[in-house]
Design an enzyme around this catalytic site. Sequence first.
Site, mmCIF file in Angstrom:
data_model
loop_
_atom_site.group_PDB
_atom_site.id
_atom_site.type_symbol
_atom_site.label_atom_id
_atom_site.label_comp_id
_atom_site.label_asym_id
_atom_site.label_seq_id
_atom_site.Cartn_x
_atom_site.Cartn_y
_atom_site.Cartn_z
ATOM 1 N N ARG A 58 46.723 84.428 54.601
ATOM 2 C CA ARG A 58 46.272 83.729 55.809
ATOM 3 C C ARG A 58 46.161 82.234 55.478
ATOM 4 O O ARG A 58 45.435 81.864 54.549
ATOM 5 C CB ARG A 58 44.913 84.273 56.252
ATOM 6 C CG ARG A 58 44.298 83.481 57.376
ATOM 7 C CD ARG A 58 42.896 83.947 57.772
ATOM 8 N NE ARG A 58 42.382 83.020 58.758
ATOM 9 C CZ ARG A 58 41.168 82.482 58.758
ATOM 10 N NH1 ARG A 58 40.288 82.816 57.838
ATOM 11 N NH2 ARG A 58 40.817 81.623 59.681
ATOM 12 N N HIS B 236 42.080 75.159 62.002
ATOM 13 C CA HIS B 236 41.001 75.337 61.021
ATOM 14 C C HIS B 236 40.368 73.961 60.791
ATOM 15 O O HIS B 236 40.470 73.372 59.723
ATOM 16 C CB HIS B 236 41.550 75.947 59.723
ATOM 17 C CG HIS B 236 40.503 76.604 58.871
ATOM 18 N ND1 HIS B 236 40.594 77.911 58.433
ATOM 19 C CD2 HIS B 236 39.331 76.154 58.375
ATOM 20 C CE1 HIS B 236 39.544 78.215 57.695
ATOM 21 N NE2 HIS B 236 38.750 77.155 57.635
ATOM 22 N N GLU C 54 36.327 79.895 63.293
ATOM 23 C CA GLU C 54 34.896 79.560 63.354
ATOM 24 C C GLU C 54 34.559 78.410 64.312
ATOM 25 O O GLU C 54 34.110 77.348 63.870
ATOM 26 C CB GLU C 54 34.358 79.211 61.960
ATOM 27 C CG GLU C 54 34.358 80.358 60.991
ATOM 28 C CD GLU C 54 33.480 80.094 59.761
ATOM 29 O OE1 GLU C 54 32.838 79.037 59.695
ATOM 30 O OE2 GLU C 54 33.429 80.976 58.887
ATOM 31 N N ASN D 226 34.710 86.327 60.007
ATOM 32 C CA ASN D 226 34.383 85.821 58.676
ATOM 33 C C ASN D 226 32.983 86.290 58.345
ATOM 34 O O ASN D 226 32.091 86.257 59.203
ATOM 35 C CB ASN D 226 34.413 84.290 58.647
ATOM 36 C CG ASN D 226 35.825 83.745 58.757
ATOM 37 O OD1 ASN D 226 36.788 84.516 58.736
ATOM 38 N ND2 ASN D 226 35.949 82.440 58.865
ATOM 39 N N TYR E 117 29.913 86.081 55.319
ATOM 40 C CA TYR E 117 29.394 85.609 54.035
ATOM 41 C C TYR E 117 28.002 86.184 53.773
ATOM 42 O O TYR E 117 27.787 86.904 52.834
ATOM 43 C CB TYR E 117 29.377 84.076 54.012
ATOM 44 C CG TYR E 117 30.778 83.527 53.917
ATOM 45 C CD1 TYR E 117 31.380 83.354 52.681
ATOM 46 C CD2 TYR E 117 31.526 83.252 55.064
ATOM 47 C CE1 TYR E 117 32.683 82.900 52.578
ATOM 48 C CE2 TYR E 117 32.830 82.790 54.968
ATOM 49 C CZ TYR E 117 33.404 82.623 53.723
ATOM 50 O OH TYR E 117 34.696 82.192 53.623
ATOM 51 N N GLU F 198 37.753 86.336 56.342
ATOM 52 C CA GLU F 198 37.215 85.636 55.163
ATOM 53 C C GLU F 198 36.009 86.391 54.653
ATOM 54 O O GLU F 198 35.153 86.805 55.446
ATOM 55 C CB GLU F 198 36.731 84.211 55.506
ATOM 56 C CG GLU F 198 37.798 83.198 55.722
ATOM 57 C CD GLU F 198 37.223 81.807 56.023
ATOM 58 O OE1 GLU F 198 36.111 81.477 55.553
ATOM 59 O OE2 GLU F 198 37.892 81.059 56.742
HETATM 60 C C1 NOJ Z 1 34.215 79.385 56.362
HETATM 61 C C2 NOJ Z 1 35.309 78.392 56.578
HETATM 62 O O1 NOJ Z 1 36.261 78.933 57.450
HETATM 63 C C3 NOJ Z 1 35.978 77.944 55.285
HETATM 64 O O2 NOJ Z 1 36.785 76.867 55.579
HETATM 65 C C4 NOJ Z 1 34.920 77.632 54.250
HETATM 66 O O3 NOJ Z 1 35.466 77.093 53.100
HETATM 67 C C5 NOJ Z 1 34.153 78.900 53.949
HETATM 68 N N1 NOJ Z 1 33.475 79.314 55.153
HETATM 69 C C6 NOJ Z 1 33.090 78.734 52.860
HETATM 70 O O4 NOJ Z 1 32.120 77.864 53.292
#
Ligand code: NOJ
Length: 453
Positions: A76, A120, A165, A301, A303, A358
Amino acid sequence: MYEELIFPKGFVFGAATAALQVEGDRAGRGDCIWDDYCSKPGNILDGTNVDVACDHVHRYKEDVAIMKKMGLDAYRFSISWPRIFPDDSGVPNQAGVEFYNNLIDELLKNGIEPYITLFHWELPTYIQRVGGWSNPTIADKFGDFARFVGQTYGDRVKKYITFNEPQSFLGYGYRRGSHPPSLKMTDKEYLYAIHNFFRAHGMAVRALRATVENAEIGITMSTNANYPASNSPEDIEAAKMSNLDIVNDDGFIMNIVHWCDPIYFGKYPDKAYEVFGDDMPYMSEEDSKLISEPLDFHGQNCYCSSMIKSDGKGGYEVAKRPLGSAKNSLNWPVTPEAIGSVCKILYERYGKPIYITENGICCNDWICEDGEVHDSYRVDFYHKYLKNLNEAIKDGADVRGYFAWSLMDNFEWTKGYTARFGIVYVDYDTQERIPKDSAKFYSEIIRLNKSNR
Ligand code: NOJ
């Protein structure tokens, strides 16, 4: 071994990057809002910029070879709007167009499927100069860009993500002022900018449908992924309630429904009108149709997120994690439960196939005495998150693929090069790439999945 990481047949294993974070070669593209931002002292933690980054423009063949060696199914990456259209003349930059042609061909030659993200965060400066997301004409301009991408690459690329995002580039850039263009809008202005983004998304979907045969189109969100503190039905319900609520956190909105209901249902959720009242933009019938053009998949995404429990009164509250709980090097909590939980909630509400576009962690990596990068915490992170994701799939969530963030260390926005998210280490002095232990682990999991199919 690793039975818990054997995914259903056809599951896609990929890795992701974004143009601005890896490409470099600024001479070949027009300015974007991040170039202006990097040039002002104090904005980027280590005072760096993206003039060279990972030099991906010149080293893409080496990078594709690394992907191939790892056994990745998919890559991607994003297309830089100002690399294709460096100024507002509408004349494309041939060198930029060729770079993506070459990258796509190299990927296909190596059996790796390209997934293109159209936006992006790399807003051309000439678009920001006329108001950026506050100017409704951006929707047509973005549609034109999408049409060009579809016409140019659509014979070979079938998977598209319109935006990455929006919560971040609009929330930080237009509301909190901590990313370019450093605006601190009122709720009303901010909600209007969001509405323009929604319309731009719809224009891009229409343009891609018109130009790419058999296109599969989605959008990537980074909304809340709050997860329950326990398996009790009350806590599960409380976590769901918190994700589907609308909270105006000083203008910042992270709730799933505010961002996804317009895309999938063509309307803002009722709660948004309760919270923002007259500040809410008008949703005409025409806009509703445009914004909710049917999608093929949802990109998420993931995290970290908050742990939620029932407050005992039919509501929810944030539960405290134990003292000293795991965190990454940016102090973001490590919360594997979030990934499965958010997929279940999204699938239940919208019924769309999901890709995790992600997932990853930044650690303070370095090259060890033996010349390798032994990132054991990242290995464990991937193990835990993938396991949790697989459990959600077993519980019925339709998740089709997963992209590690990131293929390689890169420019982490305001943190510059100080935060390493890659599974491949980049020595920024020499541009040498060193696959970390996590890359080897991921590769082993991909191999096991293939041999089990
Ligand atoms: C989400 C973002 O899409 C990406 O560009 C970024 O590096 C990561 N989070 C980590 O922060």
